[in-house]
Design an enzyme around this catalytic site. Sequence first.
Site, short mmCIF file in Angstrom:
data_model
loop_
_atom_site.label_atom_id
_atom_site.label_comp_id
_atom_site.label_asym_id
_atom_site.label_seq_id
_atom_site.Cartn_x
_atom_site.Cartn_y
_atom_site.Cartn_z
NE ARG A 31 -68.56 -70.36 -39.52
CZ ARG A 31 -69.85 -70.23 -39.21
NH1 ARG A 31 -70.29 -69.07 -38.72
NH2 ARG A 31 -70.70 -71.21 -39.38
CG HIS A 42 -72.75 -75.24 -37.20
ND1 HIS A 42 -72.30 -76.11 -36.24
CD2 HIS A 42 -71.64 -74.69 -37.75
CE1 HIS A 42 -70.98 -76.09 -36.21
NE2 HIS A 42 -70.56 -75.22 -37.12
#
Length: 341
Positions: A187, A315
């Site tokens: 990210r 995740h």
Amino acid sequence: MSLDTTISADGKGTGNATVGGSQHPVVLRNGHRALSADEFSHLADVPPEIEWFANIVNPRTRKAYRIDIEDFRRFAGIQKPEEFRTVVRAHVIAWRKTLEQRNLSAATIRRKLSALSALFNHLCESNAVFFNPTLGVKRPNGGANEGKTPAISNDHARALLEAPDPTTLKGLRDRAILSTFLYHGLRLQELCLMKVRDIQLRSGVLHLKIHGKGGKLRFVPAHPGTLERIDAYLEKAGHRDDLDGPLFRSTRSRPGKASRPLSPSNVHHRIVKKYARRIGVGVRGFCVHSLRATAATNALEHAADIARVQEWLGHSNIATTRLYDRRRTRPEDSPTFRVVY
């Protein structure tokens, strides 16, 4: 009423502690900071609704949840945190219908319902309510089986990796940044938080220590090509031994001055978007997150196990990882190209 309330008892020596937005004196016992009886009483009385919100570490997540929960609070006419405990499924269904009438996207409605569900999960764990009223409330599924962030082609990815000038410090840094994105699926915030010491040897293999969402840490094996680029950048920049300093920093940092990490905005606009324009990436909706989508898509297309990709990306839910799995929608596999007349 707002859930945007602090719960803390900080400070050294004498001073004040913040409890639910109110100030209370700090007490020292044997030279160490301790809660006063008043502080203890106030903290014991903090509603679990406030406790849940204050426990969200990531400021962006907290901001998004505040907006969504405040949306529901205004709809339901809730004035005090404790009134959340009177909410039933019918209230949530009615709210969902108003969200649909506002023509909000399916993704936005799902996010708002997820925020409310997270609050009630905490209330259930705290025994403040007996059930989560969001359970059983259908969520719009338009586009839910495919991510909205576009990935780029392998050709564009290769061109992007070679776009920065390898003869300059900035070019070496940008080559290392793009490689870190495309080979590790990071990210934007995760890349900006990396320090020099976050390149660590584990079981004989160099890993990247990633500071993920919600304060979660993960260790990702480093790609050899990326390590070569980072090594060339550190050699030129000269901060290899600044272990606690940011890995990727401004090329204008002056000697003797504390180096600051690159801001997410700079990485997005002045690195990723700039080189994408240079090589002619014309994908609608392209952004820095597209590099994460590209890495995940490429790994899945080359037979990476989806559970391992979930762990790799950080995740918490494998359903999120499946949004990157576009193997079923590859145009070259369509029956269209199997028809022969």
